[in-house]
Design an enzyme around this catalytic site. Structure first.
Site, PDB file in Angstrom:
ATOM      1  N   ARG A   1     -15.630  -6.749 -34.427  1.00  0.00           N
ATOM      2  CA  ARG A   1     -17.066  -6.801 -34.769  1.00  0.00           C
ATOM      3  C   ARG A   1     -17.781  -5.490 -34.425  1.00  0.00           C
ATOM      4  O   ARG A   1     -17.762  -5.074 -33.266  1.00  0.00           O
ATOM      5  CB  ARG A   1     -17.747  -7.969 -34.042  1.00  0.00           C
ATOM      6  CG  ARG A   1     -17.158  -9.299 -34.445  1.00  0.00           C
ATOM      7  CD  ARG A   1     -17.817 -10.506 -33.790  1.00  0.00           C
ATOM      8  NE  ARG A   1     -17.008 -11.681 -34.061  1.00  0.00           N
ATOM      9  CZ  ARG A   1     -17.157 -12.487 -35.117  1.00  0.00           C
ATOM     10  NH1 ARG A   1     -18.156 -12.291 -35.942  1.00  0.00           N
ATOM     11  NH2 ARG A   1     -16.350 -13.516 -35.307  1.00  0.00           N
TER      12      ARG A   1
ATOM     13  N   CYS B   1     -24.803 -16.682 -32.622  1.00  0.00           N
ATOM     14  CA  CYS B   1     -24.414 -16.514 -31.224  1.00  0.00           C
ATOM     15  C   CYS B   1     -25.668 -16.650 -30.362  1.00  0.00           C
ATOM     16  O   CYS B   1     -26.622 -15.887 -30.508  1.00  0.00           O
ATOM     17  CB  CYS B   1     -23.768 -15.139 -31.020  1.00  0.00           C
ATOM     18  SG  CYS B   1     -23.361 -14.840 -29.290  1.00  0.00           S
TER      19      CYS B   1
ATOM     20  N   CYS C   1     -27.682  -3.350 -18.696  1.00  0.00           N
ATOM     21  CA  CYS C   1     -28.415  -4.470 -19.271  1.00  0.00           C
ATOM     22  C   CYS C   1     -29.919  -4.500 -18.973  1.00  0.00           C
ATOM     23  O   CYS C   1     -30.345  -4.537 -17.814  1.00  0.00           O
ATOM     24  CB  CYS C   1     -27.789  -5.776 -18.818  1.00  0.00           C
ATOM     25  SG  CYS C   1     -28.537  -7.191 -19.669  1.00  0.00           S
TER      26      CYS C   1
ATOM     27  N   CYS D   1     -14.243 -14.855 -27.910  1.00  0.00           N
ATOM     28  CA  CYS D   1     -14.833 -13.611 -28.390  1.00  0.00           C
ATOM     29  C   CYS D   1     -15.030 -12.737 -27.164  1.00  0.00           C
ATOM     30  O   CYS D   1     -15.798 -13.094 -26.271  1.00  0.00           O
ATOM     31  CB  CYS D   1     -16.170 -13.907 -29.081  1.00  0.00           C
ATOM     32  SG  CYS D   1     -17.083 -12.408 -29.513  1.00  0.00           S
TER      33      CYS D   1
ATOM     34  N   CYS E   1     -32.381 -11.955 -15.048  1.00  0.00           N
ATOM     35  CA  CYS E   1     -31.006 -12.267 -14.638  1.00  0.00           C
ATOM     36  C   CYS E   1     -30.700 -11.668 -13.248  1.00  0.00           C
ATOM     37  O   CYS E   1     -31.026 -10.516 -12.972  1.00  0.00           O
ATOM     38  CB  CYS E   1     -30.024 -11.720 -15.677  1.00  0.00           C
ATOM     39  SG  CYS E   1     -28.309 -12.133 -15.307  1.00  0.00           S
TER      40      CYS E   1
ATOM     41  N   CYS F   1     -21.526 -19.951 -31.570  1.00  0.00           N
ATOM     42  CA  CYS F   1     -20.965 -19.209 -30.443  1.00  0.00           C
ATOM     43  C   CYS F   1     -22.012 -19.174 -29.342  1.00  0.00           C
ATOM     44  O   CYS F   1     -23.214 -19.173 -29.620  1.00  0.00           O
ATOM     45  CB  CYS F   1     -20.645 -17.779 -30.917  1.00  0.00           C
ATOM     46  SG  CYS F   1     -20.069 -16.682 -29.612  1.00  0.00           S
TER      47      CYS F   1
ATOM     48  N   CYS G   1     -25.596  -5.702 -13.946  1.00  0.00           N
ATOM     49  CA  CYS G   1     -24.880  -4.950 -14.993  1.00  0.00           C
ATOM     50  C   CYS G   1     -25.699  -3.700 -15.358  1.00  0.00           C
ATOM     51  O   CYS G   1     -26.846  -3.833 -15.805  1.00  0.00           O
ATOM     52  CB  CYS G   1     -24.661  -5.830 -16.220  1.00  0.00           C
ATOM     53  SG  CYS G   1     -24.055  -7.473 -15.792  1.00  0.00           S
TER      54      CYS G   1
HETATM   55  N1  SAM Z   1     -25.335 -13.112 -19.371  1.00  0.00           N
HETATM   56  C1  SAM Z   1     -24.217 -13.325 -20.169  1.00  0.00           C
HETATM   57  C2  SAM Z   1     -23.082 -12.386 -19.845  1.00  0.00           C
HETATM   58  O1  SAM Z   1     -23.303 -11.358 -19.261  1.00  0.00           O
HETATM   59  O2  SAM Z   1     -21.950 -12.710 -20.223  1.00  0.00           O
HETATM   60  C3  SAM Z   1     -24.503 -13.265 -21.645  1.00  0.00           C
HETATM   61  C4  SAM Z   1     -25.468 -12.268 -22.204  1.00  0.00           C
HETATM   62  S1  SAM Z   1     -24.992 -10.546 -22.075  1.00  0.00           S
HETATM   63  C5  SAM Z   1     -26.474  -9.734 -22.559  1.00  0.00           C
HETATM   64  C6  SAM Z   1     -23.842 -10.329 -23.408  1.00  0.00           C
HETATM   65  C7  SAM Z   1     -23.208  -8.978 -23.590  1.00  0.00           C
HETATM   66  O3  SAM Z   1     -24.137  -8.087 -24.167  1.00  0.00           O
HETATM   67  C8  SAM Z   1     -22.734  -8.243 -22.379  1.00  0.00           C
HETATM   68  O4  SAM Z   1     -21.494  -8.689 -21.925  1.00  0.00           O
HETATM   69  C9  SAM Z   1     -22.643  -6.807 -22.860  1.00  0.00           C
HETATM   70  O5  SAM Z   1     -21.344  -6.532 -23.324  1.00  0.00           O
HETATM   71  C10 SAM Z   1     -23.644  -6.766 -24.014  1.00  0.00           C
HETATM   72  N2  SAM Z   1     -24.765  -5.858 -23.711  1.00  0.00           N
HETATM   73  C11 SAM Z   1     -25.779  -6.085 -22.856  1.00  0.00           C
HETATM   74  N3  SAM Z   1     -26.610  -5.040 -22.802  1.00  0.00           N
HETATM   75  C12 SAM Z   1     -26.118  -4.100 -23.650  1.00  0.00           C
HETATM   76  C13 SAM Z   1     -26.539  -2.794 -24.009  1.00  0.00           C
HETATM   77  N4  SAM Z   1     -27.620  -2.226 -23.475  1.00  0.00           N
HETATM   78  N5  SAM Z   1     -25.797  -2.113 -24.915  1.00  0.00           N
HETATM   79  C14 SAM Z   1     -24.694  -2.688 -25.454  1.00  0.00           C
HETATM   80  N6  SAM Z   1     -24.249  -3.912 -25.133  1.00  0.00           N
HETATM   81  C15 SAM Z   1     -24.941  -4.622 -24.237  1.00  0.00           C
HETATM   82  C1  DTB Z   2     -21.712  -8.569 -27.897  1.00  0.00           C
HETATM   83  O1  DTB Z   2     -20.596  -8.050 -27.644  1.00  0.00           O
HETATM   84  N1  DTB Z   2     -22.787  -7.887 -28.255  1.00  0.00           N
HETATM   85  C2  DTB Z   2     -23.930  -8.759 -28.415  1.00  0.00           C
HETATM   86  C3  DTB Z   2     -23.287 -10.164 -28.231  1.00  0.00           C
HETATM   87  N2  DTB Z   2     -21.945  -9.867 -27.861  1.00  0.00           N
HETATM   88  C4  DTB Z   2     -23.881 -11.137 -27.300  1.00  0.00           C
HETATM   89  C5  DTB Z   2     -25.044  -8.441 -27.487  1.00  0.00           C
HETATM   90  C6  DTB Z   2     -25.541  -7.022 -27.632  1.00  0.00           C
HETATM   91  C7  DTB Z   2     -26.728  -6.875 -26.753  1.00  0.00           C
HETATM   92  C8  DTB Z   2     -27.360  -5.508 -26.867  1.00  0.00           C
HETATM   93  C9  DTB Z   2     -28.491  -5.336 -25.938  1.00  0.00           C
HETATM   94  C10 DTB Z   2     -29.660  -6.240 -26.172  1.00  0.00           C
HETATM   95  O2  DTB Z   2     -30.126  -6.389 -27.332  1.00  0.00           O
HETATM   96  O3  DTB Z   2     -30.198  -6.784 -25.196  1.00  0.00           O
HETATM   97 FE1  SF4 Z   3     -27.250 -10.811 -16.784  1.00  0.00          FE
HETATM   98 FE2  SF4 Z   3     -27.348  -8.882 -18.601  1.00  0.00          FE
HETATM   99 FE3  SF4 Z   3     -25.335  -8.958 -16.882  1.00  0.00          FE
HETATM  100 FE4  SF4 Z   3     -25.506 -10.861 -18.804  1.00  0.00          FE
HETATM  101  S1  SF4 Z   3     -25.165  -8.662 -19.103  1.00  0.00           S
HETATM  102  S2  SF4 Z   3     -25.049 -11.160 -16.646  1.00  0.00           S
HETATM  103  S3  SF4 Z   3     -27.750 -11.027 -18.963  1.00  0.00           S
HETATM  104  S4  SF4 Z   3     -27.510  -8.633 -16.363  1.00  0.00           S
END
Ligand code: SAM
Ligand code: DTB
Ligand code: SF4
Length: 367
Positions: A262, A98, A61, A190, A54, A130, A58
Site C-alpha cells: 500500500r 480503516c 506521531c 496489515c 495518546c 480494518c 511515538c
Molecule cells: N495507535 C495505534 C497504533 O499506534 O498502532 C493506531 C493509530 S497509529 C496513528 C497508526 C500508524 O500510523 C502508525 O503505526 C504509524 O505507522 C502511522 N503514522 C502515524 N503518524 C505518522 C506520520 N506522521 N507519518 C507517517 N505515518 C504515520
Molecule cells: C498506515 O500504515 N498508515 C495509515 C494507516 N496505516 C493507519 C496512517 C497514516 C497516518 C499519517 C499521519 C496522520 O494523518 O495522522
Molecule cells: Fe499513539 Fe500515535 Fe503512537 Fe498510535 S502512533 S500509539 S496514536 S502516539
C-alpha cells in the site's frame, strides 16, 4: 509463494534495494503481473474514530499527548456518524475502511463495545473493514473477528534496532505479540512501516526482514513516508526523495509477491510520475480522501484524474482471494428465528379468526 526465497536474507534484500532503479522497477513489475492485476488499485479510506491525547511517545506521531501539535483531541465518534462516513467513502469508490484510534491499547469498556458495533455496521456495507487500535489481546481480537473485522493494522514501523530511537513507551516484542493475537483470531494482518525518520537503508531492510522471519507474513504491507508534523520530535526531518519510496515499494513487492503493498502516507509530496512508478513497481492500494488520520492527503478528484491518466481501475472489496466475513451472527440469527416463530403464531391465530372461504390477497415479495 508468500515470500520470495531468492531474497530471504539481509544481504540479498539490500542488494536488491540498491539495484539500478529501472532494473529494480522492471523486476518488481514482472513479479507484480504474475500475482496481481496491474490495472487494479484499491481505494481505501481512513477514519480517525478517536483522535489525539495518546499516552505513547511515538516520535513521528502528531496524536501523542506529550507533543504540542495542532491536533485537537476528540473522544470516540458515535456508531452512527462512523457508518455515515463509511457510506460516503463507499459512494466515493472506497472498498476498504480503516478505523484508527489514538489508543496505546484496547480496553474492555464501553468504547470497545461501540467499536464492535462500528465493525459490524461497516462489514454489513460489504466493505473490507480494518481497525488500528494499538495493542490488543487474543480475546479482544476474537471479539473483533466475530463482529466481522477483516484486517488489523499494526505497524512495526522500522527495524528492531532503530525502534528504540523512535518509541520508548513500548517495545518491538509488544508489537509482534499483537500481530500474533490478530493471527490467532484468524484476522488478516496489515503491517508495514515508515521511511524518512532518519533511519539507515539497513533499517528499511531490517523491517522487511522482520516480516520475512514470520511464519505468516502480512497480507498487506503499508509503506508510509514520514509526514513531518510541527511539534513532534521529527518535525525537522528532511523529506525523502520519491525515488526512495519507489525503491521501498519495489523491494517489498519482490520480497512478498502475494501481499498487497500500500502506497500510504506521504503522497502529497509526490508527483504523478513518482506515484505512477510506485504502481508500476507493485503498489496496488492508496488511501483516498483529503485526510489521512490527521494530516492532508490528495483530494478525491485529484486521484480520480490520476486513475484516468494512468488507466487504473478501483479494486473491488475482497479481490485478493480472501472471503468476506459472513454478516450472520449467532445472536442475530437466534433473534430472527424467534421473530419468525412469533409471526407464524400470529398468522395462525389470524387465520382462525377469519370467516370461512376467505382468500388472502396475493402480494409479491422480494427476498
Ligand atoms: N495507535 C495505534 C497504533 O499506534 O498502532 C493506531 C493509530 S497509529 C496513528 C497508526 C500508524 O500510523 C502508525 O503505526 C504509524 O505507522 C502511522 N503514522 C502515524 N503518524 C505518522 C506520520 N506522521 N507519518 C507517517 N505515518 C504515520
Ligand atoms: C498506515 O500504515 N498508515 C495509515 C494507516 N496505516 C493507519 C496512517 C497514516 C497516518 C499519517 C499521519 C496522520 O494523518 O495522522
Ligand atoms: Fe499513539 Fe500515535 Fe503512537 Fe498510535 S502512533 S500509539 S496514536 S502516539
Amino acid at each position: 509463494m508468500k515470500v520470495n526465497p531468492q531474497y530471504s536474507t539481509k544481504e540479498t534484500l539490500l542488494e536488491l534495494y540498491n539495484k539500478p532503479l529501472l532494473e529494480l522497477v522492471f523486476e518488481a513489475a514482472t513479479i507484480h503481473r504474475q500475482f496481481h492485476n496491474p490495472r487494479e488499485v484499491q481505494m481505501s479510506s481512513l477514519l480517525s474514530i478517536k483522535t489525539g491525547g495518546c499516552p505513547e511517545d511515538c516520535g513521528y506521531c502528531p496524536q501523542a499527548a506529550r507533543y504540542h501539535t495542532d491536533v485537537e483531541a476528540h473522544k470516540l465518534m458515535t456508531v452512527d456518524s462512523v457508518l455515515e462516513q463509511a457510506r460516503n467513502a463507499k459512494a466515493n469508490g472506497s472498498s476498504r475502511l480503516c478505523m484508527g484510534a489514538a489508543w496505546r491499547e484496547v480496553r474492555d469498556n464501553k468504547d470497545f463495545d461501540n467499536v464492535i458495533e462500528m465493525v459490524r455496521g461497516v462489514n454489513e456495507l460489504d466493505m473490507e473493514v480494518c481497525c488500528t487500535l494499538g495493542m490488543m489481546s487474543e480475546d479482544q481480537a476474537k471479539r473483533l473477528k466475530n463482529a466481522g473485522l477483516f484486517a488489523y493494522n499494526h505497524n512495526l514501523d522500522t527495524s528492531a534496532d532503530y525502534y528504540d530511537d523512535v518509541i520508548s513507551t513500548r517495545d518491538y516484542k509488544d508489537r509482534l505479540n499483537t500481530i500474533d493475537n490478530a493471527r490467532k483470531a484468524g484476522i488478516s494482518v496489515c503491517s508495514g512501516g515508515i521511511i524518512g525518520m532518519g533511519e539507515a537503508v539497513e533499517d528499511r531492510i531490517g523491517l522487511l526482514m522482520s516480516y520475512m522471519n514470520m511464519e505468516n507474513p502480512p497480507e498487506s504491507i503499508p509503506i508510509n513516508a514520514l509526514v513531518a508534523v510541527e511539534g513532534t520530535p521529527m518535525a525537522d526531518q528532511k523529506p525523502i526523495e520519491q525515488w526512495e519510496m519507489i525503491r521501498m515499494v519495489a523491494t517489498t513487492r519482490i520480497a512478498f509477491p502475494e501481499s498487497v503493498v500500500r502506497l500510504s502516507a506521504g503522497r502529497t509530496k509526490m508527483n504523478l510520475e513518482g506515484q505512477a512508478l510506485c504502481f508500476m513497481a507493485g503498489a496496488s492500494s492508496i488511501f483516498a480522501g483529503d485526510k489521512l488520520l490527521t494530516t492532508p492527503n490528495p483530494e478525491y478528484n485529484e486521484d480520480k484524474e490520476m486513475f484516468r491518466i494512468l488507466g487504473l481501475v478501483p479494486k473491488e472489496a475482497f479481490a485478493d482471494g480472501e472471503q468476506p466475513i459472513s454478516h450472520t451472527d449467532p445472536l442475530i440469527e437466534a433473534r430472527k428465528e424467534k421473530e419468525r416463530l412469533r409471526e407464524e403464531e400470529l398468522a395462525a391465530a389470524r387465520m382462525k379468526a377469519k370467516p370461512e372461504g376467505f382468500q388472502p390477497r396475493k402480494v409479491s415479495t422480494v427476498e
